[in-house]
Design an enzyme around this catalytic site. Sequence first.
Site, short mmCIF file in Angstrom:
data_model
loop_
_atom_site.label_atom_id
_atom_site.label_comp_id
_atom_site.label_asym_id
_atom_site.label_seq_id
_atom_site.Cartn_x
_atom_site.Cartn_y
_atom_site.Cartn_z
N LYS A 12 20.73 -0.33 -6.53
CA LYS A 12 19.49 -0.51 -7.29
C LYS A 12 18.32 -0.10 -6.42
O LYS A 12 18.20 -0.55 -5.28
CB LYS A 12 19.33 -1.98 -7.70
CG LYS A 12 18.35 -2.20 -8.83
CD LYS A 12 18.83 -1.59 -10.15
CE LYS A 12 18.54 -2.42 -11.36
NZ LYS A 12 19.31 -1.96 -12.54
N THR A 57 24.32 -2.89 -10.60
CA THR A 57 23.01 -2.80 -9.95
C THR A 57 22.08 -3.90 -10.48
O THR A 57 21.19 -4.33 -9.77
CB THR A 57 22.37 -1.40 -10.16
OG1 THR A 57 22.09 -1.21 -11.54
CG2 THR A 57 23.29 -0.31 -9.65
N ARG A 175 -10.31 22.59 16.12
CA ARG A 175 -10.08 22.46 14.68
C ARG A 175 -9.90 20.99 14.32
O ARG A 175 -9.75 20.15 15.20
CB ARG A 175 -8.83 23.26 14.27
CG ARG A 175 -7.56 22.78 14.94
CD ARG A 175 -6.31 23.46 14.37
NE ARG A 175 -5.10 22.86 14.94
CZ ARG A 175 -3.86 23.17 14.57
NH1 ARG A 175 -3.64 24.08 13.64
NH2 ARG A 175 -2.82 22.57 15.13
N GLN A 218 3.07 19.96 16.91
CA GLN A 218 4.30 19.63 17.64
C GLN A 218 3.99 18.91 18.96
O GLN A 218 4.68 17.96 19.35
CB GLN A 218 5.10 20.92 17.97
CG GLN A 218 5.85 21.53 16.79
CD GLN A 218 5.02 22.55 16.02
OE1 GLN A 218 3.79 22.50 16.01
NE2 GLN A 218 5.71 23.46 15.35
N HIS A 246 -4.21 20.60 6.04
CA HIS A 246 -5.18 21.60 6.49
C HIS A 246 -6.59 21.33 5.95
O HIS A 246 -6.78 21.04 4.78
CB HIS A 246 -4.75 22.99 6.02
CG HIS A 246 -3.38 23.38 6.45
ND1 HIS A 246 -3.04 23.59 7.76
CD2 HIS A 246 -2.24 23.58 5.74
CE1 HIS A 246 -1.75 23.92 7.84
NE2 HIS A 246 -1.24 23.90 6.62
#
Lengths: 282, 282, 282, 282
Positions: A12, A57, A175, A218, A246
């Site tokens: 479930k 369930t 940025r 990264q 972005h």
Amino acid sequence: MRIKPGANTYGKNAVNLSRIIRHEDYHEFRQVSVSVALTGDFDTAHTVGDNALILPTDTQKNTVYALAREHFTGPIEAFGLTLSQHFLSRNPQVSQVRVELVEHLWQRMAFDGAAHPHAFTGGGSEKRTTVVTRTAAGTTVVSGLKGLMLLKTTDSAFVGYPKDEFTVLPETTDRILATECEASWEYTSAGLDFEVLHHRIRQSLLRTFSEHKSLSVQHTLYAIGEKILQENDEVKEISLIMPNKHHIPFNLEPFGMANTNEIFVATDAPFGYITGTVTREE
Amino acid sequence: MRIKPGANTYGKNAVNLSRIIRHEDYHEFRQVSVSVALTGDFDTAHTVGDNALILPTDTQKNTVYALAREHFTGPIEAFGLTLSQHFLSRNPQVSQVRVELVEHLWQRMAFDGAAHPHAFTGGGSEKRTTVVTRTAAGTTVVSGLKGLMLLKTTDSAFVGYPKDEFTVLPETTDRILATECEASWEYTSAGLDFEVLHHRIRQSLLRTFSEHKSLSVQHTLYAIGEKILQENDEVKEISLIMPNKHHIPFNLEPFGMANTNEIFVATDAPFGYITGTVTREE
Amino acid sequence: MRIKPGANTYGKNAVNLSRIIRHEDYHEFRQVSVSVALTGDFDTAHTVGDNALILPTDTQKNTVYALAREHFTGPIEAFGLTLSQHFLSRNPQVSQVRVELVEHLWQRMAFDGAAHPHAFTGGGSEKRTTVVTRTAAGTTVVSGLKGLMLLKTTDSAFVGYPKDEFTVLPETTDRILATECEASWEYTSAGLDFEVLHHRIRQSLLRTFSEHKSLSVQHTLYAIGEKILQENDEVKEISLIMPNKHHIPFNLEPFGMANTNEIFVATDAPFGYITGTVTREE
Amino acid sequence: MRIKPGANTYGKNAVNLSRIIRHEDYHEFRQVSVSVALTGDFDTAHTVGDNALILPTDTQKNTVYALAREHFTGPIEAFGLTLSQHFLSRNPQVSQVRVELVEHLWQRMAFDGAAHPHAFTGGGSEKRTTVVTRTAAGTTVVSGLKGLMLLKTTDSAFVGYPKDEFTVLPETTDRILATECEASWEYTSAGLDFEVLHHRIRQSLLRTFSEHKSLSVQHTLYAIGEKILQENDEVKEISLIMPNKHHIPFNLEPFGMANTNEIFVATDAPFGYITGTVTREE
């Protein structure tokens, strides 16, 4: 070649459970979504429709609510351990129980510095998560968070990447770095203080994100994972998902204006999807 | 009967704009979604495809980004006033400009009590909103918030309602009251300190919700609106939408357990949908 | 124990690409969302922020659009093979390329039996999918569909399951069976007629769902998988996800009415989540 | 100035109702979401928490399911008329009842040209809608559809618009026109054959969209409305919402390629939002 059942599981999902924990002069409020998944000897259900080994369930759902009354009073990890133990011990046909809990976080209201005894605000995208997986051989607890929106307006660069004939992206040394962070870390044991650990790890994540001189998503992802492992022996390894939300400088040149890194278009798609695991040498 | 154009409007929606406001030693970060809607003399565009009076929605979008550079430095109401003024004054064919701004709220991170200069968390469901509507006759500013998740674990009752043959609901003097609150209030003027007022009104909303001895959602809704009008002469009237986010006691009796108002099912549908306006006698 | 990078991958997700294929007297219209994921030798990007081996996700996006011009004219599997080949062959640091394509399906309009040359309706929840995974060792193509809403009003039962103290669910020999089906099947080769196969497999899925005397979701899931394997040697194995979209009889007894299996509450949560793989004996 | 209640309304939303209509040798399956909104004399509920006139939303929900048994067998308009009559006639404190029904459409499966008696596919974004509004003075029926995704690959232009310093958009005589159409039309009477009319109006909408030489979204919107009014005396007026689902040519020039109107980026935000009403001269 004979046809046969392969891997399968059922359970479930989205058992939405709220609870009030009533103290003398204040209340706690908790809200979780619980999903149970059972793996085991269910081949005859698949091949001939024999349900003799299929715990419904609906029963799983009832069990979650019933056991919550006594057992859902602490961190979600503890409740996941209780539920997984219940289902594994009572169903010999089940070889593995996986219980996932996603907690919706509510903040106690405060006025003039005083915490309110029973009023809360909620609605944050950040959820606290855990997955408890239990078999006869042992139990793993993988906890984390998801939906944590992080953004920094500087200390983020992306340069030195390979160029080919499809390269348009300019290099940048300044940025916006924004992500909707999902983190999940495996604990070394099922007997830890999950409440303290969660907050300590989360704080480490935030601090590293904010302080890191990022050379790429990264690079920041790894720095976060490394720091968490350095500071928490209780964490065996950690996986992070950090999509790049972005914010692209809007081109104001056609209007005779310079965009001095101030005005951005926030886009949903497409997006960079960066994932990584940080682990320990065996 | 001749067929003819009736009411119509058009514009650009969901102009997603982020901006950094750069101070010497820290940054502000703002994120809004802007929607522009123009009403006016556009019949020939509809009937014969003549676009001579149709300012393209792409141009509207560019204008938002371009004007943001100089003008989006304060509350969303101020930027909405600037945008509406720009579009109305430059387009004589336009009789009404409606600018809606929805602000995504970001919180500055802090560590050991020190605010971080450029790192933020976001992701809350609560948005700050404004709708600025401008015609030659004047300008209205209707501001508010939406997505504010509120919950209290007690001080909420619902009794004394009419019963008929379809009544099943038991009366209760102690239930969870939860809502995703949307509020919009009309200011008496376009020349107010919108930043201060927003926070004061929001705080009044939270406090009234938390303190009210609720006899129904309607009762609490009115109490909130009344308090905001009492405390803020700058508010002409206020409308509130307070869907009832039901948390229903789970029936544990089949399992031989009592549910002493602790264990609940959180449901999404169906839901009570309660709306109301609180206004002033003329 | 030294800390080190574990598994990681990155790429561009949600590259939303539309294309018109222009024929002399009619147009085709195609819409896909493409996601690229690269795995490989990226440790120094993580540990020291060296991007020399990181093909930017922006370049990946551009490549998708550029290669679409010549290569996206047939089934999504063919375009996935082209893209994966491009990225693997040009990036020696990449050990595995995974390209996922999700196709939004548009139906050509028809009037009085005549197909319209350039007008379409869309919006179905069903998507056609493929995942092409390529390494130096070979290429796998796993195709499927998702979001396929299936429902039958009878020929579905659920009886004979174990009961415990948390069992409330009554057995039933006649219920609604509804699911949002997701299927993914691995092809035996990358050189097949994917267009013909997709439609044949989908039709087999629909037919089996409709004809099966279902004793449980698991039972129907297996029947579908088995039939597809029986009829398609090109399919190595198939996985199905069939959440149980519950339609629960509404209790009309309090109102003195019988509910003769006609009036139901459609619920979203919680839901049974049934998954399974059907495979071939080695 | 005294503070007082203004306009208010309340009711139950999202009552999700499924029904099987059982014929001798086949079944119909219907799925709707019903929302009830009551307006009336509720001031004392707001001001002093007196619920004596507040028919609980839970009772409203039960009434929908109970009345569905006998009365939900035809078009949604007929069921809306029944429900609105029930609530208005039984609650003297209620001055207006508004019942909104949104129907999820299921298609009967067919194999080898034969309709299946009880298996269906669903999941389309298109919904059939109606809003029945009833007062002592009369009843209006406003029906329509929403979520209808329409696209044409040619016969759409946008030229001749005003230019200013923020104009970047190039004129085009051949673009993709795509929209998620929402239409709602007011019928002249509550006693019409709503089933026949719905399908006739929908077909007229599709045909006009496909055949129109579009000079703008507004131009096509008006053409659709005009045609529906011309062909259907039963329609008093029609409102259309046609957001512009932009498909923007992807710039391939940096890669030395021409984009001959074939490769597009499908974007979600921002989007043009075009609305209009087509009506009859009094």
